[in-house]
Design a protein around this motif. Structure first.
Motif, PDB file in Angstrom:
ATOM      1  N   GLY A 106      22.143  62.806  44.617  1.00  0.00           N
ATOM      2  CA  GLY A 106      23.072  62.248  45.567  1.00  0.00           C
ATOM      3  C   GLY A 106      22.725  60.909  46.184  1.00  0.00           C
ATOM      4  N   PRO A 107      23.305  60.629  47.375  1.00  0.00           N
ATOM      5  CA  PRO A 107      23.224  59.307  47.995  1.00  0.00           C
ATOM      6  C   PRO A 107      21.813  58.933  48.427  1.00  0.00           C
ATOM      7  CG  PRO A 107      25.020  60.606  48.925  1.00  0.00           C
ATOM      8  CD  PRO A 107      24.204  61.537  48.108  1.00  0.00           C
ATOM      9  N   ARG A 108      21.515  57.673  48.262  1.00  0.00           N
ATOM     10  CA  ARG A 108      20.279  57.063  48.745  1.00  0.00           C
ATOM     11  C   ARG A 108      20.563  55.575  48.943  1.00  0.00           C
ATOM     12  NH1 ARG A 108      18.778  61.653  48.909  1.00  0.00           N
ATOM     13  NH2 ARG A 108      16.701  62.506  48.559  1.00  0.00           N
ATOM     14  N   THR A 109      19.571  54.871  49.436  1.00  0.00           N
ATOM     15  CA  THR A 109      19.542  53.417  49.338  1.00  0.00           C
ATOM     16  C   THR A 109      18.303  53.055  48.529  1.00  0.00           C
ATOM     17  OG1 THR A 109      18.249  53.110  51.355  1.00  0.00           O
ATOM     18  CG2 THR A 109      20.657  53.135  51.591  1.00  0.00           C
ATOM     19  N   PHE A 110      18.262  51.818  48.079  1.00  0.00           N
ATOM     20  CA  PHE A 110      17.075  51.381  47.344  1.00  0.00           C
ATOM     21  C   PHE A 110      15.832  51.488  48.223  1.00  0.00           C
ATOM     22  CE2 PHE A 110      14.174  48.105  45.675  1.00  0.00           C
ATOM     23  CZ  PHE A 110      14.050  48.567  44.365  1.00  0.00           C
ATOM     24  N   ARG A 111      15.992  51.241  49.515  1.00  0.00           N
ATOM     25  CA  ARG A 111      14.891  51.379  50.469  1.00  0.00           C
ATOM     26  C   ARG A 111      14.376  52.822  50.498  1.00  0.00           C
ATOM     27  NH1 ARG A 111      17.612  50.413  55.190  1.00  0.00           N
ATOM     28  NH2 ARG A 111      18.150  52.609  55.105  1.00  0.00           N
ATOM     29  N   ASP A 112      15.305  53.805  50.407  1.00  0.00           N
ATOM     30  CA  ASP A 112      14.901  55.207  50.449  1.00  0.00           C
ATOM     31  C   ASP A 112      14.177  55.630  49.181  1.00  0.00           C
ATOM     32  OD1 ASP A 112      16.057  55.580  52.995  1.00  0.00           O
ATOM     33  OD2 ASP A 112      18.031  55.847  52.080  1.00  0.00           O
ATOM     34  N   ILE A 113      14.553  55.036  48.054  1.00  0.00           N
ATOM     35  CA  ILE A 113      13.852  55.356  46.808  1.00  0.00           C
ATOM     36  C   ILE A 113      12.405  54.865  46.897  1.00  0.00           C
ATOM     37  CG2 ILE A 113      13.773  54.889  44.323  1.00  0.00           C
ATOM     38  CD1 ILE A 113      16.814  54.723  44.367  1.00  0.00           C
ATOM     39  N   VAL A 114      12.208  53.672  47.447  1.00  0.00           N
ATOM     40  CA  VAL A 114      10.838  53.185  47.672  1.00  0.00           C
ATOM     41  C   VAL A 114      10.120  54.103  48.656  1.00  0.00           C
ATOM     42  CG1 VAL A 114       9.468  51.265  48.562  1.00  0.00           C
ATOM     43  CG2 VAL A 114      11.493  50.806  47.153  1.00  0.00           C
ATOM     44  N   GLY A 115      10.842  54.574  49.674  1.00  0.00           N
ATOM     45  CA  GLY A 115      10.243  55.461  50.663  1.00  0.00           C
ATOM     46  C   GLY A 115       9.803  56.795  50.083  1.00  0.00           C
ATOM     47  N   MET A 116      10.514  57.276  49.062  1.00  0.00           N
ATOM     48  CA  MET A 116      10.119  58.529  48.425  1.00  0.00           C
ATOM     49  C   MET A 116       8.725  58.437  47.824  1.00  0.00           C
ATOM     50  SD  MET A 116      13.758  59.414  46.606  1.00  0.00           S
ATOM     51  CE  MET A 116      12.977  60.439  45.370  1.00  0.00           C
ATOM     52  N   VAL A 117       8.389  57.263  47.302  1.00  0.00           N
ATOM     53  CA  VAL A 117       7.052  57.069  46.733  1.00  0.00           C
ATOM     54  C   VAL A 117       6.003  57.190  47.830  1.00  0.00           C
ATOM     55  CG1 VAL A 117       5.570  55.464  45.474  1.00  0.00           C
ATOM     56  CG2 VAL A 117       8.009  55.627  44.898  1.00  0.00           C
ATOM     57  N   GLY A 118       6.317  56.674  49.015  1.00  0.00           N
ATOM     58  CA  GLY A 118       5.373  56.777  50.126  1.00  0.00           C
ATOM     59  C   GLY A 118       5.252  58.185  50.679  1.00  0.00           C
ATOM     60  N   ASP A 119       6.339  58.982  50.599  1.00  0.00           N
ATOM     61  CA  ASP A 119       6.309  60.343  51.128  1.00  0.00           C
ATOM     62  C   ASP A 119       5.670  61.339  50.170  1.00  0.00           C
ATOM     63  OD1 ASP A 119       7.515  59.762  53.564  1.00  0.00           O
ATOM     64  OD2 ASP A 119       9.548  60.018  52.771  1.00  0.00           O
ATOM     65  N   ALA A 120       5.666  61.028  48.881  1.00  0.00           N
ATOM     66  CA  ALA A 120       5.208  61.993  47.881  1.00  0.00           C
ATOM     67  C   ALA A 120       3.798  62.521  48.131  1.00  0.00           C
ATOM     68  CB  ALA A 120       5.315  61.378  46.484  1.00  0.00           C
ATOM     69  N   PRO A 121       2.809  61.675  48.510  1.00  0.00           N
ATOM     70  CA  PRO A 121       1.460  62.221  48.732  1.00  0.00           C
ATOM     71  C   PRO A 121       1.388  63.208  49.893  1.00  0.00           C
ATOM     72  CG  PRO A 121       1.375  59.848  48.409  1.00  0.00           C
ATOM     73  CD  PRO A 121       2.812  60.209  48.594  1.00  0.00           C
ATOM     74  N   LEU A 122       2.373  63.167  50.816  1.00  0.00           N
ATOM     75  CA  LEU A 122       2.367  64.066  51.967  1.00  0.00           C
ATOM     76  C   LEU A 122       3.125  65.361  51.712  1.00  0.00           C
ATOM     77  CD1 LEU A 122       3.158  61.379  54.704  1.00  0.00           C
ATOM     78  CD2 LEU A 122       0.904  62.299  54.083  1.00  0.00           C
ATOM     79  N   SER A 123       3.722  65.491  50.530  1.00  0.00           N
ATOM     80  CA  SER A 123       4.524  66.664  50.236  1.00  0.00           C
ATOM     81  C   SER A 123       3.638  67.839  49.835  1.00  0.00           C
ATOM     82  CB  SER A 123       5.509  66.348  49.095  1.00  0.00           C
ATOM     83  OG  SER A 123       6.122  67.517  48.629  1.00  0.00           O
ATOM     84  N   PRO A 124       3.742  68.975  50.547  1.00  0.00           N
ATOM     85  CA  PRO A 124       2.951  70.150  50.148  1.00  0.00           C
ATOM     86  C   PRO A 124       3.269  70.629  48.743  1.00  0.00           C
ATOM     87  CG  PRO A 124       3.776  70.417  52.387  1.00  0.00           C
ATOM     88  CD  PRO A 124       4.456  69.211  51.808  1.00  0.00           C
ATOM     89  N   MET A 125       4.505  70.422  48.298  1.00  0.00           N
ATOM     90  CA  MET A 125       4.881  70.846  46.952  1.00  0.00           C
ATOM     91  C   MET A 125       4.090  70.098  45.883  1.00  0.00           C
ATOM     92  SD  MET A 125       7.364  73.181  46.759  1.00  0.00           S
ATOM     93  CE  MET A 125       8.748  73.854  47.660  1.00  0.00           C
ATOM     94  N   ARG A 126       3.681  68.883  46.219  1.00  0.00           N
ATOM     95  CA  ARG A 126       2.962  68.066  45.242  1.00  0.00           C
ATOM     96  C   ARG A 126       1.624  68.689  44.877  1.00  0.00           C
ATOM     97  NH1 ARG A 126      -0.395  63.428  44.943  1.00  0.00           N
ATOM     98  NH2 ARG A 126       0.337  61.861  43.444  1.00  0.00           N
ATOM     99  N   GLY A 127       1.090  69.484  45.776  1.00  0.00           N
ATOM    100  CA  GLY A 127      -0.196  70.121  45.498  1.00  0.00           C
ATOM    101  C   GLY A 127      -0.095  71.333  44.592  1.00  0.00           C
ATOM    102  N   LEU A 128       1.141  71.763  44.317  1.00  0.00           N
ATOM    103  CA  LEU A 128       1.321  72.910  43.429  1.00  0.00           C
ATOM    104  C   LEU A 128       1.372  72.415  41.984  1.00  0.00           C
ATOM    105  CD1 LEU A 128       4.012  74.944  45.427  1.00  0.00           C
ATOM    106  CD2 LEU A 128       1.556  75.386  45.290  1.00  0.00           C
ATOM    107  N   GLU A 129       0.292  72.560  41.278  1.00  0.00           N
ATOM    108  CA  GLU A 129       0.249  72.079  39.897  1.00  0.00           C
ATOM    109  C   GLU A 129       0.876  73.068  38.923  1.00  0.00           C
ATOM    110  OE1 GLU A 129      -3.750  71.098  38.975  1.00  0.00           O
ATOM    111  OE2 GLU A 129      -3.893  69.505  40.502  1.00  0.00           O
ATOM    112  N   GLU A 130       1.028  74.299  39.335  1.00  0.00           N
ATOM    113  CA  GLU A 130       1.597  75.316  38.455  1.00  0.00           C
ATOM    114  C   GLU A 130       3.125  75.205  38.470  1.00  0.00           C
ATOM    115  OE1 GLU A 130       1.746  77.934  35.629  1.00  0.00           O
ATOM    116  OE2 GLU A 130      -0.209  77.405  36.508  1.00  0.00           O
ATOM    117  N   ASP A 131       3.706  74.755  37.352  1.00  0.00           N
ATOM    118  CA  ASP A 131       5.149  74.571  37.286  1.00  0.00           C
ATOM    119  C   ASP A 131       5.911  75.881  37.455  1.00  0.00           C
ATOM    120  OD1 ASP A 131       4.782  71.897  36.933  1.00  0.00           O
ATOM    121  OD2 ASP A 131       5.089  71.900  34.757  1.00  0.00           O
ATOM    122  N   LYS A 132       5.304  76.995  37.051  1.00  0.00           N
ATOM    123  CA  LYS A 132       5.994  78.273  37.165  1.00  0.00           C
ATOM    124  C   LYS A 132       6.226  78.664  38.614  1.00  0.00           C
ATOM    125  CE  LYS A 132       4.257  80.159  32.792  1.00  0.00           C
ATOM    126  NZ  LYS A 132       3.479  81.251  32.140  1.00  0.00           N
TER     127      LYS A 132
END
Length: 333
Positions: free
Chosen positions: A232-258
């Motif tokens: 859905g909707p975003r701005t280009f600024r928000d897409i750049v912001g997603m890169v900055g938020d990714a390291p803080l996401s608890p989901m990112r620490g789950l390496e098991e795709d299942k």
């Protein structure tokens, strides 16, 4: 000079048309006119008397009724009353339909140079929503009791608190940052992993900040609108912001795709279920793309500027967006 005299059997019911010319008459004409019945004679003017229609022909004397201005006004008022809820909210946001602000999409707030591409993605997203996301959300609401759904929403909301805490600090909001950190600790422990929300009972504010908002607070105010496939909707600024938020996401620490992918799928279904109450607001809108784009951009400006968006309807202030936690693709990897 001979003059014709009218027949002696002429009656008042059959008047004779007499044209009296203002020319100089002779004496014989004067005599004749004196002997003519005077029913249709007028001084110094040409007088024509209408001959009654033949017997048996009905003549309608009815005149069309005058236009009822009040009835017209009532019809227009009724038409206005029957406008859909979406059109009413559209007018609340952007002024009466037909205004120049609506036509421009609130120029100066909405920057959409990629509109042809965005419209294609919007049609794709609507098709996916109609045939996949919406049916799944309906089945989820029907099959899962409300208390369980509330626990699922609390769980995913709690996962976003670390991102809110860091970005609140970056935006100069230490109180909100402290509340977000407190919510995460309290709900993760006493709230059994975030399924319950004791932090609200403790009067800890439930904020929702991200790095895209931080970039806006730092000065990146104007950013082009872009609609992402499936998300859905975003701005280009928000897409750049997603890169900055990714390291803080608890989901990112789950390496098991299942584990990670089903959780992200459940979060997407939960978010869609929360948006079901706003579906009726888009019905009957002539241009759904423009409504979604402009409403989303207004909401984004409200999140960045706070009081600048106080005129937004509550459903736009509180409407959830898909956070970086729910993205199957993990930015930064």
């Amino acid at each position: 000079m001979q003059t014709a005299t009218p027949p002696t059997d002429t009656t008042a019911s059959e008047p004779t048309t007499q044209d009296v010319a203002p020319t100089q008459p002779t004496s014989d004409v004067n005599v004749t006119m004196q002997s003519t019945p005077t029913d249709a004679v007028a001084t110094d003017a040409t007088v024509t008397t209408e001959t009654p229609p033949p017997t048996g022909e009905a003549v309608s004397t009815e005149t069309p009724p005058p236009t009822d201005a009040s009835a017209t006004a009532d019809a227009e008022a009724q038409s206005e009353t029957n406008a859909t809820a979406a059109e009413g909210d559209f007018n609340d946001l952007y002024g009466p339909t037909g205004s120049t602000d609506v036509a421009r999409g609130q120029a100066g707030v909405v920057w959409d140079p990629w509109e042809p591409y965005n419209r294609k993605i919007h049609r794709l997203n609507n098709a996916v929503d109609r045939y996949v996301a919406h049916p799944l959300a309906k089945a989820y609401v029907k099959a899962v009791p409300r208390p369980v759904r509330s626990g699922v929403s609390n769980f995913f909301s709690n996962l976003g608190q670390p991102i809110t805490a860091v970005n609140a600090l970056l935006q100069g909001k230490p109180k909100l940052a402290a509340h977000a950190a407190g919510r995460f600790l309290l709900n993760s422990t006493l709230g059994i992993g975030g399924l319950f929300d004791p932090a609200t009972d403790a009067h800890l504010e439930n904020g929702n900040e991200d790095f895209g908002q931080s970039l806006g607070v730092w000065g990146w105010k104007r950013s082009r609108y872009v609609e992402l496939p499936l998300f859905g909707p975003r701005t280009f600024r928000d897409i750049v912001g997603m890169v900055g938020d990714a390291p803080l996401s608890p989901m990112r620490g789950l390496e098991e795709d299942k584990i990670r992918v089903p959780l992200q799928g459940l979060q997407l279904v939960d978010l869609r279920a929360q948006l079901m109450s706003t579906d009726a607001l888009r019905e009957g809108v002539q241009d759904d793309y423009t409504l979604v784009r402009d409403a989303w951009m207004q909401r984004r400006m409200y999140q960045i500027n706070g009081e600048a968006g106080d005129n937004l309807p509550d459903y736009l202030k509180d409407a959830p967006i898909i956070p970086v936690n729910a993205m199957p693709v993990r930015p930064g990897n």
